[in-house]
Design a protein around this motif. Sequence first.
Motif, PDB file in Angstrom:
ATOM      1  N   LYS A 180      70.738  39.321  28.707  1.00 29.41           N
ATOM      2  CA  LYS A 180      71.277  38.710  29.765  1.00 29.41           C
ATOM      3  C   LYS A 180      70.605  39.527  31.075  1.00 29.41           C
ATOM      4  CE  LYS A 180      75.596  38.923  29.460  1.00 29.41           C
ATOM      5  NZ  LYS A 180      77.053  38.856  29.625  1.00 29.41           N
ATOM      6  N   ALA A 181      70.254  38.231  32.097  1.00 28.55           N
ATOM      7  CA  ALA A 181      69.865  38.608  33.366  1.00 28.55           C
ATOM      8  C   ALA A 181      70.319  37.870  34.402  1.00 28.55           C
ATOM      9  CB  ALA A 181      68.188  38.561  33.347  1.00 28.55           C
ATOM     10  N   ARG A 182      71.002  38.587  35.492  1.00 32.00           N
ATOM     11  CA  ARG A 182      71.434  37.819  36.600  1.00 32.00           C
ATOM     12  C   ARG A 182      71.131  38.371  38.113  1.00 32.00           C
ATOM     13  NH1 ARG A 182      75.348  34.346  36.737  1.00 32.00           N
ATOM     14  NH2 ARG A 182      76.034  34.563  34.581  1.00 32.00           N
ATOM     15  N   VAL A 183      70.572  37.525  38.788  1.00 34.18           N
ATOM     16  CA  VAL A 183      70.096  38.069  40.000  1.00 34.18           C
ATOM     17  C   VAL A 183      71.307  38.400  40.960  1.00 34.18           C
ATOM     18  CG1 VAL A 183      69.399  36.954  42.432  1.00 34.18           C
ATOM     19  CG2 VAL A 183      68.460  36.141  40.551  1.00 34.18           C
ATOM     20  N   GLN A 184      71.121  39.481  41.761  1.00 34.45           N
ATOM     21  CA  GLN A 184      72.321  40.193  42.214  1.00 34.45           C
ATOM     22  C   GLN A 184      72.272  39.903  44.047  1.00 34.45           C
ATOM     23  OE1 GLN A 184      74.778  42.476  40.685  1.00 34.45           O
ATOM     24  NE2 GLN A 184      73.582  40.962  39.274  1.00 34.45           N
ATOM     25  N   VAL A 185      73.214  39.769  44.587  1.00 37.32           N
ATOM     26  CA  VAL A 185      73.215  39.320  45.971  1.00 37.32           C
ATOM     27  C   VAL A 185      72.988  40.681  46.774  1.00 37.32           C
ATOM     28  CG1 VAL A 185      74.811  38.524  47.969  1.00 37.32           C
ATOM     29  CG2 VAL A 185      74.699  37.381  45.601  1.00 37.32           C
ATOM     30  N   GLU A 186      72.184  40.570  47.701  1.00 40.69           N
ATOM     31  CA  GLU A 186      71.994  41.834  48.532  1.00 40.69           C
ATOM     32  C   GLU A 186      72.117  41.443  50.060  1.00 40.69           C
ATOM     33  OE1 GLU A 186      68.234  44.218  47.277  1.00 40.69           O
ATOM     34  OE2 GLU A 186      67.876  42.113  46.494  1.00 40.69           O
ATOM     35  N   PHE A 187      73.121  42.136  50.506  1.00 43.22           N
ATOM     36  CA  PHE A 187      73.529  41.784  51.886  1.00 43.22           C
ATOM     37  C   PHE A 187      72.648  42.442  53.102  1.00 43.22           C
ATOM     38  CE2 PHE A 187      77.439  40.760  49.523  1.00 43.22           C
ATOM     39  CZ  PHE A 187      77.478  39.301  49.959  1.00 43.22           C
ATOM     40  N   ASN A 188      72.014  43.842  52.829  1.00 34.54           N
ATOM     41  CA  ASN A 188      71.504  44.703  53.724  1.00 34.54           C
ATOM     42  C   ASN A 188      70.007  44.736  53.365  1.00 34.54           C
ATOM     43  OD1 ASN A 188      73.630  45.127  55.283  1.00 34.54           O
ATOM     44  ND2 ASN A 188      74.459  46.597  53.548  1.00 34.54           N
ATOM     45  N   ARG A 189      69.355  44.153  52.506  1.00 33.37           N
ATOM     46  CA  ARG A 189      68.139  44.252  52.191  1.00 33.37           C
ATOM     47  C   ARG A 189      67.264  43.582  53.365  1.00 33.37           C
ATOM     48  NH1 ARG A 189      63.671  41.521  49.088  1.00 33.37           N
ATOM     49  NH2 ARG A 189      62.522  43.075  48.537  1.00 33.37           N
ATOM     50  N   LYS A 190      66.139  44.658  53.742  1.00 33.04           N
ATOM     51  CA  LYS A 190      65.128  44.232  54.677  1.00 33.04           C
ATOM     52  C   LYS A 190      64.179  43.050  53.871  1.00 33.04           C
ATOM     53  CE  LYS A 190      64.971  48.679  56.699  1.00 33.04           C
ATOM     54  NZ  LYS A 190      64.121  49.955  57.218  1.00 33.04           N
ATOM     55  N   ASN A 191      63.626  42.317  54.642  1.00 33.16           N
ATOM     56  CA  ASN A 191      62.789  41.488  54.186  1.00 33.16           C
ATOM     57  C   ASN A 191      61.267  41.916  53.850  1.00 33.16           C
ATOM     58  OD1 ASN A 191      61.093  40.830  56.385  1.00 33.16           O
ATOM     59  ND2 ASN A 191      62.472  39.315  57.230  1.00 33.16           N
ATOM     60  N   ALA A 192      60.291  41.477  53.125  1.00 34.73           N
ATOM     61  CA  ALA A 192      59.115  41.956  52.802  1.00 34.73           C
ATOM     62  C   ALA A 192      58.483  42.193  54.176  1.00 34.73           C
ATOM     63  CB  ALA A 192      58.401  41.101  51.742  1.00 34.73           C
ATOM     64  N   ASN A 193      58.317  41.344  55.019  1.00 34.81           N
ATOM     65  CA  ASN A 193      57.492  41.621  56.224  1.00 34.81           C
ATOM     66  C   ASN A 193      57.913  42.708  57.067  1.00 34.81           C
ATOM     67  OD1 ASN A 193      55.988  39.254  55.800  1.00 34.81           O
ATOM     68  ND2 ASN A 193      57.251  37.930  56.996  1.00 34.81           N
ATOM     69  N   GLU A 194      59.267  43.024  57.203  1.00 33.92           N
ATOM     70  CA  GLU A 194      59.951  44.163  57.809  1.00 33.92           C
ATOM     71  C   GLU A 194      59.378  45.628  56.987  1.00 33.92           C
ATOM     72  OE1 GLU A 194      64.088  44.267  58.691  1.00 33.92           O
ATOM     73  OE2 GLU A 194      63.910  42.174  58.811  1.00 33.92           O
ATOM     74  N   ASP A 195      59.305  45.328  55.778  1.00 29.39           N
ATOM     75  CA  ASP A 195      58.994  46.567  55.064  1.00 29.39           C
ATOM     76  C   ASP A 195      57.493  46.954  55.134  1.00 29.39           C
ATOM     77  OD1 ASP A 195      61.500  46.648  53.676  1.00 29.39           O
ATOM     78  OD2 ASP A 195      60.849  45.610  51.871  1.00 29.39           O
ATOM     79  N   LYS A 196      56.409  45.745  55.639  1.00 29.16           N
ATOM     80  CA  LYS A 196      55.310  46.122  55.536  1.00 29.16           C
ATOM     81  C   LYS A 196      54.993  46.589  56.714  1.00 29.16           C
ATOM     82  CE  LYS A 196      53.381  42.546  52.278  1.00 29.16           C
ATOM     83  NZ  LYS A 196      53.126  41.290  52.142  1.00 29.16           N
ATOM     84  N   ASN A 197      55.619  46.209  57.768  1.00 24.10           N
ATOM     85  CA  ASN A 197      55.626  46.652  59.414  1.00 24.10           C
ATOM     86  C   ASN A 197      55.851  48.035  59.332  1.00 24.10           C
ATOM     87  OD1 ASN A 197      54.589  44.051  60.312  1.00 24.10           O
ATOM     88  ND2 ASN A 197      56.922  43.388  60.995  1.00 24.10           N
ATOM     89  N   GLU A 198      56.770  48.456  58.669  1.00 21.08           N
ATOM     90  CA  GLU A 198      57.260  49.971  58.807  1.00 21.08           C
ATOM     91  C   GLU A 198      56.156  50.818  58.069  1.00 21.08           C
ATOM     92  OE1 GLU A 198      61.237  50.682  57.193  1.00 21.08           O
ATOM     93  OE2 GLU A 198      62.007  49.131  58.727  1.00 21.08           O
ATOM     94  N   GLU A 199      55.532  50.152  57.070  1.00 14.64           N
ATOM     95  CA  GLU A 199      54.577  51.189  56.141  1.00 14.64           C
ATOM     96  C   GLU A 199      53.451  51.393  57.052  1.00 14.64           C
ATOM     97  OE1 GLU A 199      53.898  49.082  52.566  1.00 14.64           O
ATOM     98  OE2 GLU A 199      55.834  49.510  51.643  1.00 14.64           O
ATOM     99  N   GLU A 200      53.191  50.156  58.055  1.00 10.39           N
ATOM    100  CA  GLU A 200      51.742  50.051  59.040  1.00 10.39           C
ATOM    101  C   GLU A 200      52.131  51.097  60.150  1.00 10.39           C
ATOM    102  OE1 GLU A 200      51.107  46.240  59.997  1.00 10.39           O
ATOM    103  OE2 GLU A 200      50.422  45.527  57.759  1.00 10.39           O
ATOM    104  N   ALA A 201      53.477  51.270  60.656  1.00 10.55           N
ATOM    105  CA  ALA A 201      53.652  52.159  61.783  1.00 10.55           C
ATOM    106  C   ALA A 201      53.593  53.704  61.513  1.00 10.55           C
ATOM    107  CB  ALA A 201      55.137  51.760  62.107  1.00 10.55           C
TER     108      ALA A 201
END
Length: 169
Positions: free
Chosen positions: A148-169
């Motif tokens: 079985k597999a079920r998607v989990q709700v994430e309330f505090n997850r940064k979106n992918a664009n924020e992650d990339k911006n942090e890596e570039e900084a």
Amino acid sequence: MSTTQNERLRELLEPLVSSQGLDLEEIEVASVGRKRVLRVVVDSEEGADLDAVADVSRALSAKLDETDVMGDGEYELEVGTPGAERALTEHRHYVRATDRLVKFTLTDGGEVTARILQVDDEGLDLEVPGVKGRKATARRLGFTDIAKARVQVEFNRKNANEDKNEEEA
């Protein structure tokens, strides 16, 4: 020829849902008190917005009114989308859940919660989050390993664009 009501409903409704650019994910006929409810779940690669759900709901209602597939009794039609914690049962569900956190129940009885990184025909490449400051680890799961597999709700997850911006900084 189809024998169950769900099979007849799927044969009738799936082409209509597909013509609207959506996938027919689920059909359920349930009894609620004295009335029956036909629940239809639709989705697409881009997701289904309220306008698309309303359009397909009108089309399904008209089609159902033309047939006797629901019998003579009254019923209520509910059309919606899968919801936040959807179960993953089809290959396309896993593809749509790429970058999402998913809880897997394994066929060997174990469990793992991980982010789907990539999906191919045989299985999934995952990132298992690190615990107590440890780095995340990579893992591969074959579809045959998944019970079985079920998607989990994430309330505090940064979106992918924020992650990339942090890596570039």
